[in-house]
Scaffold this motif. Structure first.
Motif, PDB file in Angstrom:
ATOM      1  N   LYS A   4       0.834  -1.207   0.000  1.00 21.02           N
ATOM      2  CA  LYS A   4       0.000   0.000   0.000  1.00 21.02           C
ATOM      3  C   LYS A   4       0.869   1.258   0.000  1.00 21.02           C
ATOM      4  N   SER A   5       1.911   1.260   0.806  1.00 21.43           N
ATOM      5  CA  SER A   5       2.826   2.393   0.864  1.00 21.43           C
ATOM      6  C   SER A   5       3.556   2.564  -0.470  1.00 21.43           C
ATOM      7  N   GLY A   6       3.946   1.454  -1.082  1.00 22.68           N
ATOM      8  CA  GLY A   6       4.616   1.523  -2.374  1.00 22.68           C
ATOM      9  C   GLY A   6       3.722   2.124  -3.446  1.00 22.68           C
ATOM     10  N   MET A   7       2.458   1.723  -3.447  1.00 18.88           N
ATOM     11  CA  MET A   7       1.509   2.279  -4.422  1.00 18.88           C
ATOM     12  C   MET A   7       1.334   3.780  -4.198  1.00 18.88           C
ATOM     13  N   LEU A   8       1.236   4.203  -2.950  1.00 22.70           N
ATOM     14  CA  LEU A   8       1.104   5.642  -2.659  1.00 22.70           C
ATOM     15  C   LEU A   8       2.350   6.408  -3.094  1.00 22.70           C
ATOM     16  N   GLU A  11       2.194   6.684  -6.869  1.00 19.82           N
ATOM     17  CA  GLU A  11       1.157   7.655  -7.230  1.00 19.82           C
ATOM     18  C   GLU A  11       1.637   9.080  -7.000  1.00 19.82           C
ATOM     19  N   ASN A  12       2.233   9.339  -5.850  1.00 23.08           N
ATOM     20  CA  ASN A  12       2.735  10.686  -5.546  1.00 23.08           C
ATOM     21  C   ASN A  12       3.855  11.096  -6.505  1.00 23.08           C
ATOM     22  N   TYR A  13       4.723  10.152  -6.853  1.00 20.37           N
ATOM     23  CA  TYR A  13       5.795  10.454  -7.806  1.00 20.37           C
ATOM     24  C   TYR A  13       5.205  10.830  -9.168  1.00 20.37           C
ATOM     25  N   LEU A  14       4.259  10.024  -9.647  1.00 22.70           N
ATOM     26  CA  LEU A  14       3.662  10.310 -10.950  1.00 22.70           C
ATOM     27  C   LEU A  14       2.929  11.648 -10.954  1.00 22.70           C
ATOM     28  N   LYS A  15       2.226  11.962  -9.872  1.00 19.14           N
ATOM     29  CA  LYS A  15       1.547  13.256  -9.783  1.00 19.14           C
ATOM     30  C   LYS A  15       2.542  14.404  -9.840  1.00 19.14           C
ATOM     31  N   SER A  16       3.669  14.261  -9.149  1.00 21.13           N
ATOM     32  CA  SER A  16       4.667  15.341  -9.156  1.00 21.13           C
ATOM     33  C   SER A  16       5.274  15.507 -10.554  1.00 21.13           C
ATOM     34  N   VAL A  17       5.487  14.400 -11.268  1.00 22.90           N
ATOM     35  CA  VAL A  17       6.022  14.483 -12.630  1.00 22.90           C
ATOM     36  C   VAL A  17       5.008  15.168 -13.550  1.00 22.90           C
ATOM     37  N   ILE A  18       3.749  14.797 -13.417  1.00 24.03           N
ATOM     38  CA  ILE A  18       2.700  15.385 -14.261  1.00 24.03           C
ATOM     39  C   ILE A  18       2.535  16.876 -13.978  1.00 24.03           C
ATOM     40  N   ASN A  70      -5.419   9.879 -17.262  1.00 16.50           N
ATOM     41  CA  ASN A  70      -5.690   8.604 -16.602  1.00 16.50           C
ATOM     42  C   ASN A  70      -4.376   7.874 -16.371  1.00 16.50           C
ATOM     43  N   ILE A  71      -4.210   7.363 -15.165  1.00 12.32           N
ATOM     44  CA  ILE A  71      -3.023   6.589 -14.819  1.00 12.32           C
ATOM     45  C   ILE A  71      -3.505   5.204 -14.401  1.00 12.32           C
ATOM     46  N   SER A  72      -2.893   4.192 -14.985  1.00 13.20           N
ATOM     47  CA  SER A  72      -3.236   2.833 -14.576  1.00 13.20           C
ATOM     48  C   SER A  72      -1.973   1.978 -14.566  1.00 13.20           C
ATOM     49  N   PHE A  73      -1.952   1.028 -13.669  1.00  7.00           N
ATOM     50  CA  PHE A  73      -0.830   0.099 -13.592  1.00  7.00           C
ATOM     51  C   PHE A  73      -1.132  -1.080 -14.506  1.00  7.00           C
ATOM     52  N   ILE A  74      -0.215  -1.382 -15.378  1.00  6.94           N
ATOM     53  CA  ILE A  74      -0.374  -2.482 -16.316  1.00  6.94           C
ATOM     54  C   ILE A  74       0.195  -3.770 -15.720  1.00  6.94           C
ATOM     55  N   ASN A  75       1.328  -3.646 -15.086  1.00 11.24           N
ATOM     56  CA  ASN A  75       1.996  -4.822 -14.565  1.00 11.24           C
ATOM     57  C   ASN A  75       2.742  -4.427 -13.295  1.00 11.24           C
TER      58      ASN A  75
END
Length: 86
Positions: A4-8, A11-18, A70-75
């Motif tokens: 759960k922490s890894g997913m957060l 997510e936070n990293y991707l938001k900061s990049v965007i 939209n952000i989704s995890f593929i694998n």
């Protein structure tokens, strides 16, 4: 790191990049949406009652021009490491 922490963290990293990216495309889309919405309103300004066609066209314009990301995890995978493995 727990899953759960890894997913957060991801997510936070991707938001900061965007957030650092250029968003002028979204502002341009908003301007085009406003222009087309004004044109649509002009076509329906003489109609007195609620018009289903108007609402359908307005919703189609919104879906076409409203900026979306939209952000989704593929694998993904979990790796369990011990101190000896490092």
């Amino acid at each position: 790191v727990r899953p759960k922490s890894g997913m957060l963290r991801i997510e936070n990293y991707l938001k900061s990049v965007i957030e650092k990216e250029d968003h002028s495309w979204a502002e341009d889309a908003k301007k085009r949406w406003d222009k087309d919405l004004n044109l649509l309103n002009h076509f329906y300004e003489d109609v007195d009652e609620e018009n289903e066609s108007y609402e359908t066209e307005k919703k189609a314009l919104q879906e076409q021009y409203e900026p979306k990301i939209n952000i989704s995890f593929i694998n993904g995978g979990l790796f369990y490491l011990t101190e000896n493995a490092i």
